[in-house]
Design a protein around this motif. Structure first.
Motif, PDB file in Angstrom:
ATOM      1  N   GLY A  53       0.738  -1.355  -0.168  1.00 48.80           N
ATOM      2  CA  GLY A  53       0.187  -0.234   0.081  1.00 48.80           C
ATOM      3  C   GLY A  53       0.781   1.202   0.096  1.00 48.80           C
ATOM      4  N   ALA A  54       2.044   1.426   1.015  1.00 44.86           N
ATOM      5  CA  ALA A  54       2.759   2.690   0.856  1.00 44.86           C
ATOM      6  C   ALA A  54       3.344   2.550  -0.238  1.00 44.86           C
ATOM      7  CB  ALA A  54       3.984   2.431   2.062  1.00 44.86           C
ATOM      8  N   TRP A  55       3.851   1.569  -1.487  1.00 41.00           N
ATOM      9  CA  TRP A  55       4.149   1.460  -2.758  1.00 41.00           C
ATOM     10  C   TRP A  55       3.755   2.162  -3.495  1.00 41.00           C
ATOM     11  CZ3 TRP A  55       3.812  -1.204  -6.940  1.00 41.00           C
ATOM     12  CH2 TRP A  55       5.512  -1.213  -8.286  1.00 41.00           C
ATOM     13  N   LEU A  56       2.463   1.505  -3.306  1.00 40.26           N
ATOM     14  CA  LEU A  56       1.309   2.333  -4.233  1.00 40.26           C
ATOM     15  C   LEU A  56       1.258   3.748  -4.334  1.00 40.26           C
ATOM     16  CD1 LEU A  56      -0.748  -0.756  -4.825  1.00 40.26           C
ATOM     17  CD2 LEU A  56       0.759  -0.043  -6.241  1.00 40.26           C
ATOM     18  N   ALA A  57       1.467   3.579  -2.754  1.00 35.74           N
ATOM     19  CA  ALA A  57       0.423   5.344  -2.295  1.00 35.74           C
ATOM     20  C   ALA A  57       2.033   5.841  -2.712  1.00 35.74           C
ATOM     21  CB  ALA A  57       0.637   5.614  -1.322  1.00 35.74           C
ATOM     22  N   ALA A  58       3.685   6.135  -2.440  1.00 31.69           N
ATOM     23  CA  ALA A  58       4.475   6.339  -3.126  1.00 31.69           C
ATOM     24  C   ALA A  58       4.387   7.157  -4.562  1.00 31.69           C
ATOM     25  CB  ALA A  58       5.731   6.230  -2.778  1.00 31.69           C
ATOM     26  N   LEU A  59       3.984   5.645  -5.465  1.00 30.77           N
ATOM     27  CA  LEU A  59       4.153   5.634  -6.499  1.00 30.77           C
ATOM     28  C   LEU A  59       2.937   7.027  -7.226  1.00 30.77           C
ATOM     29  CD1 LEU A  59       5.155   2.273  -7.586  1.00 30.77           C
ATOM     30  CD2 LEU A  59       6.183   4.268  -7.632  1.00 30.77           C
ATOM     31  N   ALA A  60       2.101   6.085  -6.840  1.00 27.06           N
ATOM     32  CA  ALA A  60       0.946   7.609  -7.167  1.00 27.06           C
ATOM     33  C   ALA A  60       0.675   9.214  -6.633  1.00 27.06           C
ATOM     34  CB  ALA A  60      -0.369   6.920  -6.683  1.00 27.06           C
ATOM     35  N   GLU A  61       1.623   9.262  -5.499  1.00 29.14           N
ATOM     36  CA  GLU A  61       1.963  10.694  -5.885  1.00 29.14           C
ATOM     37  C   GLU A  61       2.183  11.412  -7.172  1.00 29.14           C
ATOM     38  OE1 GLU A  61       3.996  14.349  -4.032  1.00 29.14           O
ATOM     39  OE2 GLU A  61       4.745  13.149  -5.419  1.00 29.14           O
ATOM     40  N   PRO A  62       0.738  13.079  -6.949  1.00 29.89           N
ATOM     41  CA  PRO A  62       1.481  13.486  -8.223  1.00 29.89           C
ATOM     42  C   PRO A  62       2.332  14.402  -8.711  1.00 29.89           C
ATOM     43  CG  PRO A  62      -0.002  14.741  -6.620  1.00 29.89           C
ATOM     44  CD  PRO A  62       0.667  13.376  -5.830  1.00 29.89           C
ATOM     45  N   ASP A  63       3.947  14.158  -7.592  1.00 24.92           N
ATOM     46  CA  ASP A  63       4.773  14.305  -8.002  1.00 24.92           C
ATOM     47  C   ASP A  63       5.494  13.347  -8.721  1.00 24.92           C
ATOM     48  OD1 ASP A  63       5.206  17.384  -7.473  1.00 24.92           O
ATOM     49  OD2 ASP A  63       6.193  16.979  -5.542  1.00 24.92           O
ATOM     50  N   ALA A  64       5.795  11.718  -7.697  1.00 21.63           N
ATOM     51  CA  ALA A  64       6.241  10.381  -8.887  1.00 21.63           C
ATOM     52  C   ALA A  64       5.517  10.301 -10.515  1.00 21.63           C
ATOM     53  CB  ALA A  64       6.237   9.958  -7.400  1.00 21.63           C
ATOM     54  N   LEU A  65       4.101  11.093 -10.497  1.00 21.10           N
ATOM     55  CA  LEU A  65       3.418  10.258 -11.575  1.00 21.10           C
ATOM     56  C   LEU A  65       4.083  11.600 -12.741  1.00 21.10           C
ATOM     57  CD1 LEU A  65       0.130  10.044 -10.619  1.00 21.10           C
ATOM     58  CD2 LEU A  65       1.512   8.271 -11.410  1.00 21.10           C
ATOM     59  N   SER A  66       3.993  13.226 -11.863  1.00 21.15           N
ATOM     60  CA  SER A  66       4.683  13.789 -13.157  1.00 21.15           C
ATOM     61  C   SER A  66       5.952  13.438 -13.517  1.00 21.15           C
ATOM     62  CB  SER A  66       5.202  15.238 -12.484  1.00 21.15           C
ATOM     63  OG  SER A  66       5.171  16.087 -12.973  1.00 21.15           O
ATOM     64  N   ALA A  67       6.916  12.605 -12.539  1.00 17.86           N
ATOM     65  CA  ALA A  67       8.482  12.385 -12.888  1.00 17.86           C
ATOM     66  C   ALA A  67       8.341  11.296 -13.525  1.00 17.86           C
ATOM     67  CB  ALA A  67       9.354  12.174 -11.539  1.00 17.86           C
ATOM     68  N   MET A  68       7.798  10.339 -13.801  1.00 13.15           N
ATOM     69  CA  MET A  68       7.790   9.222 -14.378  1.00 13.15           C
ATOM     70  C   MET A  68       6.843   9.275 -16.040  1.00 13.15           C
ATOM     71  SD  MET A  68       5.276   6.386 -11.760  1.00 13.15           S
ATOM     72  CE  MET A  68       5.346   6.645 -10.564  1.00 13.15           C
ATOM     73  N   TRP A  69       5.410  10.319 -16.250  1.00 17.43           N
ATOM     74  CA  TRP A  69       5.693  11.030 -17.365  1.00 17.43           C
ATOM     75  C   TRP A  69       6.790  12.156 -17.836  1.00 17.43           C
ATOM     76  CZ3 TRP A  69       2.131  10.082 -20.587  1.00 17.43           C
ATOM     77  CH2 TRP A  69       1.990  11.445 -22.031  1.00 17.43           C
ATOM     78  N   LEU A  70       7.400  12.542 -17.561  1.00 14.46           N
ATOM     79  CA  LEU A  70       8.768  13.177 -17.776  1.00 14.46           C
ATOM     80  C   LEU A  70       9.301  12.325 -18.298  1.00 14.46           C
ATOM     81  CD1 LEU A  70       9.977  15.830 -18.802  1.00 14.46           C
ATOM     82  CD2 LEU A  70      10.715  16.630 -16.594  1.00 14.46           C
ATOM     83  N   THR A  71      10.096  11.560 -17.534  1.00 10.80           N
ATOM     84  CA  THR A  71      10.751  10.340 -17.702  1.00 10.80           C
ATOM     85  C   THR A  71      10.789   9.694 -19.204  1.00 10.80           C
ATOM     86  OG1 THR A  71      11.635  10.213 -15.599  1.00 10.80           O
ATOM     87  CG2 THR A  71      12.039   8.086 -17.415  1.00 10.80           C
ATOM     88  N   LEU A  72       9.336   8.754 -19.523  1.00 11.93           N
ATOM     89  CA  LEU A  72       8.812   8.776 -20.637  1.00 11.93           C
ATOM     90  C   LEU A  72       8.773   9.521 -21.317  1.00 11.93           C
ATOM     91  CD1 LEU A  72       6.179   6.311 -18.690  1.00 11.93           C
ATOM     92  CD2 LEU A  72       8.324   6.044 -19.577  1.00 11.93           C
ATOM     93  N   THR A  73       7.987  10.582 -21.444  1.00 10.79           N
ATOM     94  CA  THR A  73       8.323  11.584 -22.978  1.00 10.79           C
ATOM     95  C   THR A  73       9.729  11.430 -23.255  1.00 10.79           C
ATOM     96  OG1 THR A  73       6.420  12.840 -21.825  1.00 10.79           O
ATOM     97  CG2 THR A  73       7.135  14.002 -23.462  1.00 10.79           C
ATOM     98  N   VAL A  74      10.626  12.471 -22.053  1.00  9.77           N
ATOM     99  CA  VAL A  74      12.719  12.326 -22.762  1.00  9.77           C
ATOM    100  C   VAL A  74      12.786  11.148 -24.018  1.00  9.77           C
ATOM    101  CG1 VAL A  74      14.523  12.460 -21.660  1.00  9.77           C
ATOM    102  CG2 VAL A  74      12.493  13.731 -21.204  1.00  9.77           C
ATOM    103  N   THR A  75      12.617  10.448 -23.217  1.00 10.81           N
ATOM    104  CA  THR A  75      12.634   9.125 -23.899  1.00 10.81           C
ATOM    105  C   THR A  75      11.955   8.435 -24.704  1.00 10.81           C
ATOM    106  OG1 THR A  75      13.666   7.580 -21.187  1.00 10.81           O
ATOM    107  CG2 THR A  75      12.911   6.291 -23.486  1.00 10.81           C
TER     108      THR A  75
END
Length: 288
Positions: A53-75
């Protein structure tokens, strides 16, 4: 010539005693366990220390989602551009003779010898407010540094050798015989590339793309210099991990790090499966 009748079979040049083979294998396994397996296991252990639950909550945090999206976009931007450059550079180097070939090869190898942090600083000097073109860019509302374009440029710089360096030796081994035959039969240059060159390099190209993708997603040094560390805007996943760790938010930091590790493992698994499935075809293509 009379050969002596009491000849003894000489040992093979690569043979060694069984104890030596075991010692080498144990040394290699111990090295892998100490420097790869244990750190990787510790990442996942810390990531799930407080449960899924804590793992999913950390990944669902807005800043984390933004970082994931930016990483995928740049790649998604950097890898196709590196594919185009890598194929063009490898084709030119392997198939043609021209002045400056050695210089081009040196430029391709440059990111391997220059620290990523230095490459990031180069972009700061080139596009910063104190540079020659920095004021002009600012006056026209063009943002390079501390924005997505700067991150893309830095990522392209540190990753562009991977595709080219995978293809150059492969295309050199294949030679130019098949391309010359196609051209002599009336095929155009583009049709020769699509019908002859590209099928022969497809597996090497795919390996280069996988390596380039893995490096693009995990790049830290150059991106750290040009990103500005703006949370929710210019932080990629590696930068987000650093910020969380510096804030002593260890569970969230290791959760994002575990996701990066999973992406790397997936890339490695795909590469291994391709080598197992198409290794014979790749080896045969290198003999032609």
């Amino acid at each position: 010539m009379v050969m002596p009748s009491d000849t003894r079979a000489l040992p093979a040049p690569t043979s060694e005693a069984p104890w030596a083979r075991r010692a080498l294998m144990l040394t290699a396994l111990a090295f892998l366990a100490l420097f790869l397996a244990l750190p990787l296991a510790s990442v996942f252990t810390e990531a799930f220390r407080q449960g899924p639950g804590a793992w999913l909550a950390a990944l669902a945090e807005p800043d984390a989602l933004s970082a994931m999206w930016l990483t995928l976009t740049v790649t998604a931007i950097a890898v196709p551009l590196n594919v185009v450059f890598g194929v063009a550079a490898a084709w030119a180097i392997a198939k043609f003779e021209f002045h400056g070939k050695a210089l081009l090869i040196s430029f391709i190898d440059l990111p391997f010898s220059v620290s990523p942090v230095i490459s990031g600083l180069v972009y700061v000097l080139l596009f910063g407010s104190g540079s020659l073109i920095g004021p002009w860019l600012a006056a026209h509302g063009v943002e390079i540094l501390f924005a997505v374009p700067g991150i893309v440029l830095a990522t392209i710089f540190v990753t562009f050798p991977f595709v080219a360096r995978e293809l150059i030796p492969l295309m050199q081994d294949q030679g130019t015989t098949e391309e010359e035959a196609a051209l002599s039969l009336g095929a155009s240059g583009w049709k020769t590339f699509v019908r002859v060159t590209l099928p022969n390099i497809r597996w090497g190209l795919l390996y280069g793309v996988l390596l380039c993708t893995a490096r693009a997603m995990g790049e830290f040094g150059a991106v750290s210099v040009v990103s500005g560390h703006i949370r929710g805007e210019t932080n990629t996943m590696p930068l987000h991990v650093e910020i969380l760790y510096n804030e002593y938010n260890f569970v969230a930091a290791f959760a994002v790090a575990s996701l990066l590790a999973c992406l790397a493992l997936v890339t490695l698994t795909v590469k291994t499966l391709l080598e197992i499935r198409y290794g014979a075809a790749l080896a045969a293509s290198r003999k032609h």
